[in-house]
Enzyme design. Structure first.
Site, PDB file in Angstrom:
ATOM      1  N   PHE A  35     -10.814   5.932  -0.992  1.00  0.00           N
ATOM      2  CA  PHE A  35     -10.032   5.152  -1.968  1.00  0.00           C
ATOM      3  C   PHE A  35      -9.293   3.972  -1.327  1.00  0.00           C
ATOM      4  O   PHE A  35      -8.431   3.373  -1.966  1.00  0.00           O
ATOM      5  CB  PHE A  35      -9.035   6.067  -2.685  1.00  0.00           C
ATOM      6  CG  PHE A  35      -9.710   7.154  -3.476  1.00  0.00           C
ATOM      7  CD1 PHE A  35     -10.161   6.912  -4.769  1.00  0.00           C
ATOM      8  CD2 PHE A  35      -9.947   8.397  -2.925  1.00  0.00           C
ATOM      9  CE1 PHE A  35     -10.822   7.895  -5.498  1.00  0.00           C
ATOM     10  CE2 PHE A  35     -10.605   9.392  -3.640  1.00  0.00           C
ATOM     11  CZ  PHE A  35     -11.047   9.136  -4.936  1.00  0.00           C
ATOM     12  N   GLU A  77      -9.395  -2.790   0.439  1.00  0.00           N
ATOM     13  CA  GLU A  77      -9.518  -3.842   1.440  1.00  0.00           C
ATOM     14  C   GLU A  77      -8.228  -4.652   1.423  1.00  0.00           C
ATOM     15  O   GLU A  77      -7.646  -4.881   0.366  1.00  0.00           O
ATOM     16  CB  GLU A  77     -10.717  -4.743   1.130  1.00  0.00           C
ATOM     17  CG  GLU A  77     -12.027  -4.059   1.448  1.00  0.00           C
ATOM     18  CD  GLU A  77     -13.235  -4.877   1.025  1.00  0.00           C
ATOM     19  OE1 GLU A  77     -13.134  -6.106   0.910  1.00  0.00           O
ATOM     20  OE2 GLU A  77     -14.291  -4.269   0.790  1.00  0.00           O
ATOM     21  N   TYR A  80      -2.008  -6.951 -14.060  1.00  0.00           N
ATOM     22  CA  TYR A  80      -1.931  -8.408 -13.921  1.00  0.00           C
ATOM     23  C   TYR A  80      -3.150  -9.084 -14.542  1.00  0.00           C
ATOM     24  O   TYR A  80      -4.287  -8.781 -14.176  1.00  0.00           O
ATOM     25  CB  TYR A  80      -1.802  -8.798 -12.444  1.00  0.00           C
ATOM     26  CG  TYR A  80      -0.454  -8.432 -11.888  1.00  0.00           C
ATOM     27  CD1 TYR A  80       0.593  -9.359 -11.885  1.00  0.00           C
ATOM     28  CD2 TYR A  80      -0.188  -7.152 -11.415  1.00  0.00           C
ATOM     29  CE1 TYR A  80       1.845  -9.025 -11.409  1.00  0.00           C
ATOM     30  CE2 TYR A  80       1.071  -6.804 -10.936  1.00  0.00           C
ATOM     31  CZ  TYR A  80       2.079  -7.747 -10.938  1.00  0.00           C
ATOM     32  OH  TYR A  80       3.326  -7.405 -10.472  1.00  0.00           O
ATOM     33  N   CYS A 120     -16.710  -3.168  -5.067  1.00  0.00           N
ATOM     34  CA  CYS A 120     -16.608  -1.833  -5.672  1.00  0.00           C
ATOM     35  C   CYS A 120     -16.541  -1.833  -7.199  1.00  0.00           C
ATOM     36  O   CYS A 120     -17.395  -1.229  -7.842  1.00  0.00           O
ATOM     37  CB  CYS A 120     -15.410  -1.104  -5.091  1.00  0.00           C
ATOM     38  SG  CYS A 120     -15.667  -0.702  -3.361  1.00  0.00           S
ATOM     39  N   ARG A 175     -17.681 -10.650  -1.930  1.00  0.00           N
ATOM     40  CA  ARG A 175     -18.694 -10.047  -2.804  1.00  0.00           C
ATOM     41  C   ARG A 175     -18.174 -10.033  -4.244  1.00  0.00           C
ATOM     42  O   ARG A 175     -17.059  -9.580  -4.497  1.00  0.00           O
ATOM     43  CB  ARG A 175     -19.021  -8.622  -2.310  1.00  0.00           C
ATOM     44  CG  ARG A 175     -19.776  -8.643  -0.975  1.00  0.00           C
ATOM     45  CD  ARG A 175     -20.075  -7.254  -0.467  1.00  0.00           C
ATOM     46  NE  ARG A 175     -18.927  -6.613   0.155  1.00  0.00           N
ATOM     47  CZ  ARG A 175     -18.986  -5.442   0.813  1.00  0.00           C
ATOM     48  NH1 ARG A 175     -20.135  -4.800   0.919  1.00  0.00           N
ATOM     49  NH2 ARG A 175     -17.907  -4.925   1.360  1.00  0.00           N
TER      50      ARG A 175
HETATM   51  N1  LIG Z   1     -15.208  -1.709   0.649  1.00  0.00           N
HETATM   52  C1  LIG Z   1     -14.371  -0.921   0.028  1.00  0.00           C
HETATM   53  O1  LIG Z   1     -13.226  -1.280  -0.259  1.00  0.00           O
HETATM   54  C2  LIG Z   1     -14.786   0.482  -0.364  1.00  0.00           C
HETATM   55  C3  LIG Z   1     -13.802   1.389  -0.771  1.00  0.00           C
HETATM   56  C4  LIG Z   1     -14.180   2.681  -1.106  1.00  0.00           C
HETATM   57  C5  LIG Z   1     -15.524   3.039  -1.065  1.00  0.00           C
HETATM   58  N2  LIG Z   1     -16.461   2.121  -0.696  1.00  0.00           N
HETATM   59  C6  LIG Z   1     -17.861   2.559  -0.642  1.00  0.00           C
HETATM   60  O2  LIG Z   1     -18.189   2.835   0.724  1.00  0.00           O
HETATM   61  C7  LIG Z   1     -19.545   2.484   0.995  1.00  0.00           C
HETATM   62  C8  LIG Z   1     -19.589   1.472   2.119  1.00  0.00           C
HETATM   63  O3  LIG Z   1     -18.929   0.315   1.684  1.00  0.00           O
HETATM   64  P1  LIG Z   1     -18.527  -0.881   2.681  1.00  0.00           P
HETATM   65  O4  LIG Z   1     -17.729  -1.838   1.908  1.00  0.00           O
HETATM   66  O5  LIG Z   1     -17.994  -0.316   3.945  1.00  0.00           O
HETATM   67  O6  LIG Z   1     -19.985  -1.491   2.959  1.00  0.00           O
HETATM   68  P2  LIG Z   1     -20.374  -2.540   4.081  1.00  0.00           P
HETATM   69  O7  LIG Z   1     -21.560  -3.229   3.565  1.00  0.00           O
HETATM   70  O8  LIG Z   1     -19.182  -3.311   4.510  1.00  0.00           O
HETATM   71  O9  LIG Z   1     -20.775  -1.613   5.321  1.00  0.00           O
HETATM   72  C9  LIG Z   1     -21.936  -0.862   5.392  1.00  0.00           C
HETATM   73  C10 LIG Z   1     -22.407  -0.850   6.860  1.00  0.00           C
HETATM   74  O10 LIG Z   1     -23.546   0.003   6.964  1.00  0.00           O
HETATM   75  C11 LIG Z   1     -24.456  -0.588   7.885  1.00  0.00           C
HETATM   76  N3  LIG Z   1     -25.784  -0.036   7.691  1.00  0.00           N
HETATM   77  C12 LIG Z   1     -26.723  -0.348   6.758  1.00  0.00           C
HETATM   78  N4  LIG Z   1     -27.810   0.422   6.917  1.00  0.00           N
HETATM   79  C13 LIG Z   1     -27.559   1.244   7.966  1.00  0.00           C
HETATM   80  C14 LIG Z   1     -28.300   2.264   8.617  1.00  0.00           C
HETATM   81  N5  LIG Z   1     -29.527   2.590   8.223  1.00  0.00           N
HETATM   82  N6  LIG Z   1     -27.729   2.898   9.670  1.00  0.00           N
HETATM   83  C15 LIG Z   1     -26.481   2.566  10.089  1.00  0.00           C
HETATM   84  N7  LIG Z   1     -25.721   1.601   9.510  1.00  0.00           N
HETATM   85  C16 LIG Z   1     -26.266   0.947   8.464  1.00  0.00           C
HETATM   86  C17 LIG Z   1     -24.353  -2.075   7.577  1.00  0.00           C
HETATM   87  O11 LIG Z   1     -24.841  -2.855   8.661  1.00  0.00           O
HETATM   88  C18 LIG Z   1     -22.838  -2.228   7.358  1.00  0.00           C
HETATM   89  O12 LIG Z   1     -22.168  -2.510   8.570  1.00  0.00           O
HETATM   90  C19 LIG Z   1     -20.110   1.982  -0.338  1.00  0.00           C
HETATM   91  O13 LIG Z   1     -20.715   3.044  -1.009  1.00  0.00           O
HETATM   92  C20 LIG Z   1     -18.863   1.523  -1.083  1.00  0.00           C
HETATM   93  O14 LIG Z   1     -19.047   1.575  -2.480  1.00  0.00           O
HETATM   94  C21 LIG Z   1     -16.127   0.860  -0.328  1.00  0.00           C
END
Ligand SMILES: NC(=O)c1ccc[n+]([C@@H]2O[C@H](COP(=O)([O-])OP(=O)(O)OC[C@H]3O[C@@H](n4cnc5c(N)ncnc54)[C@H](O)[C@@H]3O)[C@@H](O)[C@H]2O)c1
Length: 455
Positions: A155, A158, A257, A266, A334
């Site tokens: 949760f 960023e 807001y 997300c 994004r």
């Molecule tokens: N960004 C957020 O604020 C947030 C918050 C909660 C949940 N999430 C969820 O968490 C998950 C990850 O989100 P994120 O924002 O960190 O994504 P991201 O795209 O920033 O990071 C994903 C990473 O995985 C790597 N990757 C891709 N394929 C791979 C593989 N086969 N082996 C190893 N590494 C690999 C990519 O190079 C990248 O560095 C998603 O499901 C997202 O919905 C994101």
């Protein structure tokens, strides 16, 4: 504990680093070689406040390692976290191909290992209901019978990710056995010393909790945007409404807001995925369709003001755009509403001079040289016909308005984040448009004035 963190993006890097900070040994894997090389040198591939100092400390201590070899991380870890992308598929569903491909690799590897040594695979990616079962089946089919699968949705926000991870409001664990629940509790106890809860539940409910949280927050934003759009037509001020309802404990102050809509990696993706899950079960989740529909049009509210002010065309005009990231304190662009606004301005024949404190490089990767990139907020204003604000970065809250007035060709500001007082902006001599609030008009003859916008 020994942890393998698979995927070191916004979630994996923060999670891995924070686990290391608590004394765990963490082996982070990523397929992106450049990213891994940067991280090994202590350089951050993303902007996230407070992360650098933790990265350096834990690299120095040897508790945090980065590799491109999945096998290495699997050999060294006992608990494997999946922090992999789950992008939207063609129909809005969560695309699980990366997650499942990695799960198959893990399964093949672990099936060859000592089956008496229990391993845990924890899914931190946001995944649809039923994914834990899919993952468990892959493990079973491959013969990796020592593996238990856990759903542990994340949760963090960023921009405040380190703080959120270090002091989470709650931890959600979707677990099947008491033994695994107890290992997971031990891992998370240092993070909830102030007494925030660890909720243990069945994996399906854990998976659903994450989607319900994001869908609910997105709904609040779209609801307030609808209220703002109506305020515009009835001559009310959405800021007053926000305060008026937010002080009701049943409603609360957060996520009220109005603006040019939500973005990021997300909310749009997760609301779409939940809608897809719902449709695939034959259930028409009508609120979610409306939330997305409202959001996809919300940036047009700001553009309507721009068009109206400039007599229906922006052809040949130049706009300064402040804020590119989908929200402040991140470089993530994004699904950023700013890009939608910029796209429309460019399509209308305008030029854009953009500035963001952190998201210039990430924007350049998407928009290339279709826009100009200014060295600071004031440079973006030079010779511009108007200022458009898309992200509420702190540094935009108190600019030197005398300089802004001097640099802009027209004293007009289109504020998609309601940063300033309408009355004061009129007093400062600006024509000022914001979302769901009265239009501010420059004072005539030195008198401060502001008026309702009849819509
Ligand atoms: N960004 C957020 O604020 C947030 C918050 C909660 C949940 N999430 C969820 O968490 C998950 C990850 O989100 P994120 O924002 O960190 O994504 P991201 O795209 O920033 O990071 C994903 C990473 O995985 C790597 N990757 C891709 N394929 C791979 C593989 N086969 N082996 C190893 N590494 C690999 C990519 O190079 C990248 O560095 C998603 O499901 C997202 O919905 C994101």
């Amino acid at each position: 504990m020994k942890i393998g963190m698979i995927g070191t993006g916004y979630v994996g890097l923060v999670t891995g680093t924070c686990f290391a900070e608590m004394g765990n040994e963490v082996f982070c894997v990523d397929v992106d070689e450049d990213k891994v090389a940067m991280l090994r040198q202590g350089r951050l591939p993303i902007y996230e406040p407070d992360l650098k100092v933790l990265l350096h400390r834990n690299l120095r201590a040897g508790r945090l390692q980065f590799t491109t070899s999945l096998q290495k991380a699997l050999d060294k870890g006992e608990i494997y976290f999946l922090a992999l992308p789950t992008p939207p598929g063609a129909e809005g569903e969560a695309d699980l191909s990366i997650v499942l491909q990695v799960v198959r690799q893990i399964a093949e590897h672990l099936a060859q290992q000592d089956l008496s040594k229990k391993k845990i695979v924890v899914n931190k990616s946001t995944v649809p209901v039923g994914t834990e079962e899919k993952v468990a089946r892959i493990m079973e089919m491959a013969g990796a019978s020592q593996v238990e699968v856990v759903c542990n949705p994340e949760f963090l926000r960023e921009g405040a990710a380190v703080d959120d991870f270090m002091k989470p409001s709650r931890i959600i664990l979707g677990v099947r056995s008491a033994q695994t629940a107890s290992v997971m509790r031990r891992l998370y106890e240092p993070f909830v010393r102030q007494g925030n809860p660890i909720y243990v539940m069945d994996p399906r409910s854990a998976e659903m909790t994450k989607y319900a949280a994001n869908a609910f927050l997105a709904t609040r934003i779209s609801f307030m945007n609808e209220i703002a759009n109506l305020c515009d037509r009835v001559g009310a001020d959405v800021d007053h409404i926000r305060k008026g309802i937010g002080s009701d404990e049943r409603i609360g102050r957060f996520f009220l807001y109005a603006g040019i809509g939500f973005g990021g990696s997300c909310f749009p993706k997760d609301v779409n995925a939940l809608l897809h899950t719902s449709m695939s079960r034959g259930y028409d989740f009508r609120i979610l369709s409306a939330v997305l529909d409202v959001n996809s049009h919300q940036h047009e509210m700001l553009l309507n003001y721009v068009m109206r002010y400039f007599g229906g065309s922006v052809e040949g005009l130049t706009f300064a755009v402040w804020g590119l990231a989908f929200k402040p304190n991140t470089d993530d662009v994004r699904e950023a509403p700013s890009h939608r606004v910029i796209g429309a301005l460019l399509k209308g024949g305008a030029c854009v001079q953009a500035y963001d404190p952190e998201a210039m490089d990430t924007t350049r990767q998407v928009l290339g040289d279709t826009v100009g990139y200014a060295k600071d907020a004031y440079a973006a204003l030079e010779g511009a016909d108007g200022l458009v604000i898309c992200t509420e970065w702190p540094e935009f809250r108190r600019p030197d308005f005398a300089v802004v007035r001097q640099l802009l060709r027209n004293r007009v500001i289109f504020d998609g984040r309601n940063l300033y007082s309408v009355r004061r902006m009129a007093g400062r001599g600006f024509h000022y448009f914001s979302i769901g609030r009265p239009e501010g008009r420059p004072a005539k003859g030195g008198r401060k004035s502001w008026m309702y916008n009849p819509g």
